[in-house]
Write a protein that holds these residues in place. Sequence first.
Motif, mmCIF file in Angstrom:
data_model
loop_
_atom_site.group_PDB
_atom_site.id
_atom_site.type_symbol
_atom_site.label_atom_id
_atom_site.label_comp_id
_atom_site.label_asym_id
_atom_site.label_seq_id
_atom_site.Cartn_x
_atom_site.Cartn_y
_atom_site.Cartn_z
ATOM 1 N N ALA A 205 -48.645 2.739 26.215
ATOM 2 C CA ALA A 205 -47.994 1.704 25.422
ATOM 3 C C ALA A 205 -47.209 2.378 24.286
ATOM 4 N N PHE A 206 -46.293 1.641 23.684
ATOM 5 C CA PHE A 206 -45.402 2.267 22.706
ATOM 6 C C PHE A 206 -45.364 1.460 21.413
ATOM 7 N N CYS A 207 -45.159 2.197 20.322
ATOM 8 C CA CYS A 207 -45.180 1.540 19.029
ATOM 9 C C CYS A 207 -43.767 1.090 18.638
ATOM 10 N N ARG A 208 -43.683 0.356 17.549
ATOM 11 C CA ARG A 208 -42.427 -0.248 17.095
ATOM 12 C C ARG A 208 -41.338 0.790 16.850
ATOM 13 N N ASP A 209 -41.700 1.946 16.314
ATOM 14 C CA ASP A 209 -40.703 2.979 16.023
ATOM 15 C C ASP A 209 -40.013 3.452 17.289
ATOM 16 N N ARG A 210 -40.822 3.672 18.320
ATOM 17 C CA ARG A 210 -40.260 4.108 19.575
ATOM 18 C C ARG A 210 -39.332 3.044 20.156
ATOM 19 N N LEU A 211 -39.747 1.795 20.085
ATOM 20 C CA LEU A 211 -38.904 0.693 20.553
ATOM 21 C C LEU A 211 -37.549 0.756 19.850
ATOM 22 N N ASN A 212 -37.567 0.986 18.549
ATOM 23 C CA ASN A 212 -36.307 1.035 17.805
ATOM 24 C C ASN A 212 -35.437 2.214 18.218
ATOM 25 N N ALA A 213 -36.072 3.357 18.461
ATOM 26 C CA ALA A 213 -35.295 4.531 18.885
ATOM 27 C C ALA A 213 -34.620 4.268 20.229
ATOM 28 N N LEU A 214 -35.340 3.600 21.141
ATOM 29 C CA LEU A 214 -34.785 3.296 22.457
ATOM 30 C C LEU A 214 -33.614 2.322 22.339
ATOM 31 N N LEU A 215 -33.765 1.335 21.465
ATOM 32 C CA LEU A 215 -32.690 0.349 21.302
ATOM 33 C C LEU A 215 -31.436 1.018 20.740
ATOM 34 N N ASP A 216 -31.625 1.984 19.856
ATOM 35 C CA ASP A 216 -30.469 2.710 19.289
ATOM 36 C C ASP A 216 -29.728 3.473 20.388
ATOM 37 N N LEU A 217 -30.483 4.175 21.217
ATOM 38 C CA LEU A 217 -29.866 4.936 22.314
ATOM 39 C C LEU A 217 -29.088 4.012 23.237
ATOM 40 N N ALA A 218 -29.713 2.879 23.593
ATOM 41 C CA ALA A 218 -29.100 1.954 24.532
ATOM 42 C C ALA A 218 -27.778 1.429 23.974
ATOM 43 N N GLU A 219 -27.793 1.094 22.705
ATOM 44 C CA GLU A 219 -26.601 0.517 22.093
ATOM 45 C C GLU A 219 -25.412 1.470 22.195
ATOM 46 N N ALA A 220 -25.682 2.761 21.908
ATOM 47 C CA ALA A 220 -24.605 3.754 21.981
ATOM 48 C C ALA A 220 -24.085 3.898 23.417
ATOM 49 N N GLY A 221 -25.018 3.951 24.383
ATOM 50 C CA GLY A 221 -24.621 4.120 25.782
ATOM 51 C C GLY A 221 -23.813 2.934 26.285
ATOM 52 N N LEU F 211 -34.185 -10.070 16.914
ATOM 53 C CA LEU F 211 -35.165 -9.386 17.753
ATOM 54 C C LEU F 211 -36.368 -8.964 16.924
ATOM 55 N N ASN F 212 -36.102 -8.423 15.768
ATOM 56 C CA ASN F 212 -37.199 -7.980 14.910
ATOM 57 C C ASN F 212 -38.064 -9.135 14.429
ATOM 58 N N ALA F 213 -37.423 -10.238 14.081
ATOM 59 C CA ALA F 213 -38.196 -11.405 13.626
ATOM 60 C C ALA F 213 -39.113 -11.908 14.736
ATOM 61 N N LEU F 214 -38.600 -11.906 15.968
ATOM 62 C CA LEU F 214 -39.404 -12.373 17.097
ATOM 63 C C LEU F 214 -40.588 -11.443 17.334
ATOM 64 N N LEU F 215 -40.342 -10.142 17.231
ATOM 65 C CA LEU F 215 -41.425 -9.183 17.443
ATOM 66 C C LEU F 215 -42.521 -9.348 16.388
ATOM 67 N N ASP F 216 -42.105 -9.660 15.150
ATOM 68 C CA ASP F 216 -43.098 -9.878 14.093
ATOM 69 C C ASP F 216 -43.983 -11.080 14.408
ATOM 70 N N LEU F 217 -43.361 -12.166 14.838
ATOM 71 C CA LEU F 217 -44.121 -13.372 15.172
ATOM 72 C C LEU F 217 -45.113 -13.092 16.301
ATOM 73 N N ALA F 218 -44.608 -12.391 17.326
ATOM 74 C CA ALA F 218 -45.453 -12.123 18.499
ATOM 75 C C ALA F 218 -46.666 -11.295 18.100
ATOM 76 N N GLU F 219 -46.446 -10.296 17.270
ATOM 77 C CA GLU F 219 -47.547 -9.416 16.882
ATOM 78 C C GLU F 219 -48.673 -10.199 16.206
ATOM 79 N N ALA F 220 -48.282 -11.095 15.303
ATOM 80 C CA ALA F 220 -49.297 -11.897 14.606
ATOM 81 C C ALA F 220 -50.041 -12.799 15.600
ATOM 82 N N GLY F 221 -49.303 -13.446 16.499
ATOM 83 C CA GLY F 221 -49.935 -14.357 17.470
ATOM 84 C C GLY F 221 -50.879 -13.623 18.403
ATOM 85 N N ILE F 222 -50.455 -12.463 18.862
ATOM 86 C CA ILE F 222 -51.303 -11.708 19.780
ATOM 87 C C ILE F 222 -52.591 -11.269 19.094
#
Lengths: 244, 244, 244, 244, 244, 244
Positions: A205-221, F211-222
């Motif tokens: 599983a992956f933490c929030r920081d990793r999710l953000n890094a992946l989203l940054d890469l995707a956006e550029a690509g 996207l970030n706001a949604l992730l925050d909500l989900a984390e609390a609910g889970i």
Amino acid sequence: MNTRADNELRPTTIEPIASAAAGHVMISQGQTRVICTASLSTDLPPWMLPRDGGPATRGWVTAEYAMMPGSTPQRKRRGGDSRGTEIQRLIARVLRAAVDLERMPGVLITCDCDVLVADGGTRTASITGAYVALAQALLTARHKGMIENDPIDTPVAAVSVGIVDGRPVLDLDYPLDVNAEVDMNVAMNGRGEYVEVQGTAEGAAFCRDRLNALLDLAEAGIGRLLEVQEGAIQNAKFKMQNAE
Amino acid sequence: MNTRADNELRPTTIEPIASAAAGHVMISQGQTRVICTASLSTDLPPWMLPRDGGPATRGWVTAEYAMMPGSTPQRKRRGGDSRGTEIQRLIARVLRAAVDLERMPGVLITCDCDVLVADGGTRTASITGAYVALAQALLTARHKGMIENDPIDTPVAAVSVGIVDGRPVLDLDYPLDVNAEVDMNVAMNGRGEYVEVQGTAEGAAFCRDRLNALLDLAEAGIGRLLEVQEGAIQNAKFKMQNAE
Amino acid sequence: MNTRADNELRPTTIEPIASAAAGHVMISQGQTRVICTASLSTDLPPWMLPRDGGPATRGWVTAEYAMMPGSTPQRKRRGGDSRGTEIQRLIARVLRAAVDLERMPGVLITCDCDVLVADGGTRTASITGAYVALAQALLTARHKGMIENDPIDTPVAAVSVGIVDGRPVLDLDYPLDVNAEVDMNVAMNGRGEYVEVQGTAEGAAFCRDRLNALLDLAEAGIGRLLEVQEGAIQNAKFKMQNAE
Amino acid sequence: MNTRADNELRPTTIEPIASAAAGHVMISQGQTRVICTASLSTDLPPWMLPRDGGPATRGWVTAEYAMMPGSTPQRKRRGGDSRGTEIQRLIARVLRAAVDLERMPGVLITCDCDVLVADGGTRTASITGAYVALAQALLTARHKGMIENDPIDTPVAAVSVGIVDGRPVLDLDYPLDVNAEVDMNVAMNGRGEYVEVQGTAEGAAFCRDRLNALLDLAEAGIGRLLEVQEGAIQNAKFKMQNAE
Amino acid sequence: MNTRADNELRPTTIEPIASAAAGHVMISQGQTRVICTASLSTDLPPWMLPRDGGPATRGWVTAEYAMMPGSTPQRKRRGGDSRGTEIQRLIARVLRAAVDLERMPGVLITCDCDVLVADGGTRTASITGAYVALAQALLTARHKGMIENDPIDTPVAAVSVGIVDGRPVLDLDYPLDVNAEVDMNVAMNGRGEYVEVQGTAEGAAFCRDRLNALLDLAEAGIGRLLEVQEGAIQNAKFKMQNAE
Amino acid sequence: MNTRADNELRPTTIEPIASAAAGHVMISQGQTRVICTASLSTDLPPWMLPRDGGPATRGWVTAEYAMMPGSTPQRKRRGGDSRGTEIQRLIARVLRAAVDLERMPGVLITCDCDVLVADGGTRTASITGAYVALAQALLTARHKGMIENDPIDTPVAAVSVGIVDGRPVLDLDYPLDVNAEVDMNVAMNGRGEYVEVQGTAEGAAFCRDRLNALLDLAEAGIGRLLEVQEGAIQNAKFKMQNAE
């Protein structure tokens, strides 16, 4: 062998391919090849037809995805499976996010994505290529007088990203994909907004920081893929005008 | 528009196409395009395995045929139909007439013929193209040490002929095919012998003289197709040797 | 055991059999037995109906072929396979060559060929027998006032020929068929013209001379089958008249 | 037109019919005709095989039922439906009640009941006819040395009864069946015991007295059917002995 | 463990269960649990619609039966089988015997019986429970003004009986059912009449006396089930009135 | 009617339900109800078995999802569709992220999620409920000695979030879901890491902030759902111990 930088796309081209369909390209992304055609029709699915028998007020875009038998070293058996079903639902959803269905009343466009060579990223390459075929088909539809205005609202493109050996990497080919701990497919539009985000922890599983890094890469690509699409569409327009 | 002579083939080429399969070409015959791949495997169908559990003493060649959705102006629905089933049985039978199955023990080759553009003659173009893919795959099999000797006995190729407006015509494209009173598919080998003759009276039955005229036309056309095949195979061999 | 001459038909009869269908015979050719029924209906397939909702200007003839479970020493599993599909397409094409579909507007005739015993030649026996059932059903249709004129243009019959131990042989039973190097099915009409010619090299390809020898044998055999059909139809007419 | 007494069977015969199966008869009951064949095999269904890989200690009897396309005035489409599935389960259960499966170890008999003409009572005629085919097949199995002892415990036969216009009637043909308020199928063995009783109120529910009257009628009818079966089996034994 | 008397029902309750359908109960009979819902619709099957396009003069009641995957200790695979098909045809027939279809014109009720726990008697419990769901749905239909009069003619319920260790036993649970020599399902209406009688000799055929003993047991058991149904329907009516 | 705060879960309970499966709960989330069972088996899928015939070194967890016919006001037809296929792939992936498959060698657990009432969020409720059933089944497996150690690595739960009327909202019921511009399903584990993120722009694409706001909500609910799961598992353990 893979000497790309982690944030580098594989070489990507979108070229015309022979077809009887209104839109027709082959997208190459590294070794991956997908034949994308867009067929034009006025046979809307029954559930879209107004109950009162009047003319349809909207159009529809749908998609099918299949791997050709020679696309993998071990021959791929024909016929749908659950993975393919899921992928074609994704492709269709993203393509519909590119158009205003009310500006193409009564028109059905079916985008077929047939994978000629599968070396990772076939579903995102299908989206990126099918958008160009869709745009060509819509040009044809306007040319034939089937629709009045351009239904396209914004282009859409997609790319895969993932975490491999602990590092975020853009545009996974098959060997990278097999080793990825996290696999994410991202589709965005020309305004830099998300249309679809699908991230799956394959191993860890992956933490929030990793999710953000992946989203940054995707956006550029995706930004670079939108440019490749734009070039292909300009070429198609140019040919269509010269053919008149 | 159709300014060919009645006894003239449409322009025909057989070119390599990207694939993960061992054999892979695209045959173009006029507007018709068929992607032919040949996949190599050792998973023989269960009915070919010796009952005593010993090694197989023969190999097998099979074929599948499908029209891609964008191959016709009106989109072609995916999934087999009775016409496709009949065609792939024909293709497989003819290909098996090219090889000595006992010289390829334990090897299964599946030839897939996917029609990219359908403008008449797709089943005969599939045979002609698939033979080249099959020959490539057998080269690979020998190269990998899966088989010792060349299993090819003689090349095979096929062409359609028909009676249109009362005249025998070679290599029908779609507009000719629709108007043909008689439609005949002929497959021959490199020794000038028949492997398959399938003649059907679509409109009017035909007498023996007409049958003979059609067979003459087919023989000449197939002779020229065998030359195109030979060129494509020499190119493939050349590339394979240089790749070593 | 097989003391027939190479150019001799197996003993062939076409007799009535109990049925609720309009046409109904059992053809016996050697040990082979096929129950052929022809069902009359006005439910044309949707694609034949005029788009304007008006009455159909043509009729249609179709066919189905199946092997009954007890038709082979090892029980034959029910349910269609690709061989059966190909055979029923052939039967239907040949039967349609016997009639002028415009002389039977709005009428659908479905010919069912159910193999009771399979000892070789079941597809050609099906054609020969089904033609008689079709003719009976058309007599009934005229009798009921569903059609005005006789739609039959010419009778059709079929026979198999092959090369066995190097010799051309007429009307192969199962043991001969298994040993045949070449297997050919020929359908002809009452004017001595070809309706369908399907020759397949099972073992060795065949030259033009052999093809001609096979066609000669087939022509003679079909001539005799047309006589058997004519007798069966006269019997049916006679009964129908006496039943009035 | 129906001048039978309410307690009278329709004329019933069980005759041999050409087949490649070990058992093969046609039962005629009034206009109804069913072709019953019994195929012999040693391919037991996987769930019957002992887990330890040893030889099977029991055999199995199964059945399939189908209506042939020409069996009804309006052509019957091929392919199973829920009614057919239910009927073939019934047939198989009743046939298994006739034999001791432990006296036929490793032997599978599949009884196929193909309705040639459907005029009511096809499921019960199938049982009555299939029992004779089963008995023939078991004779053959013993003759071939596949089994040692006669597995038959008692014959079984079946008949339909019903309440029509308020009166209990034996052996309903189609016109009677359509008008029946209650429809009951009864299968009994040679000891006068019930193997299966299936009574259904089509229109009005029925009281105990009516149920008893129907059972009385069925018992008498089945007694006569057991005699017809016995005659057919004696004929088959006689032929088999003379053929030696 | 089973200390019931041979003529005693298992403890039986019929309780409401959460659902979006118009009728919805869970019947518990011993360990057996079946969720029975009745869905209301005006989409009659096409064959029920009058040919002249006018409004339907009758309604229809149909049923589906399925075992949920967790209903048996060894997981039950999803998807219909022949046993399920036969059972749902039985359930639907019995339910239709409870109503006058002409008093519910244009209304379709589909009763779904999903077995949550299978411990014997699931088909009869399904009938008994589904009748209550059907009655609830008809109450809702009247409440919504879809029908004018109460279409129910008489309640229906069902129970299994069998011969175990030589003794007639009421309401077989799974261990009893496995050991039963005879298995019979009986459905009766509120007037003490038979709607369906299905008796099968699993091991040994049975004589008339045994049949009568089983029918006596079933009649007594069904009488008690009709009382449980009546209580559940009164509860539902009470809630419906209070909800107004 | 919906007076929940945007960041509030619907009332959620996870209760035992009668079943023959090893794990068995019903999760209620608002009106939504899903029956989750987990069946224990040692029949691993063939592709998991070691080629050398030795014992399996890993186990497997799979899932199936289906909507029961009465789960929606308009009856839901039985049988899988592409949406269901996609959902059950998601459920299975997330459940596998909870366990170490190598700590359950040779054990297959199939989690079935049958939706009794569908009022939004059925796929995420299925995940949350199925995890509890899975945990129960693993307890049983240890209790039976099928596995030695606890294979659970971390609990998993899931929730839906979305943008409705421009506001991020937690745990969408059906009316909210229909109006959502963005729909996202998030699955997380007990360490606060993401297992699956699936966000789809139904109407309008969404920017990174949303996207970030949604992730925050989900984390609390889970977080709150993990507590409900923990309570249900403690109850199950308590019962299991007392049952010994």
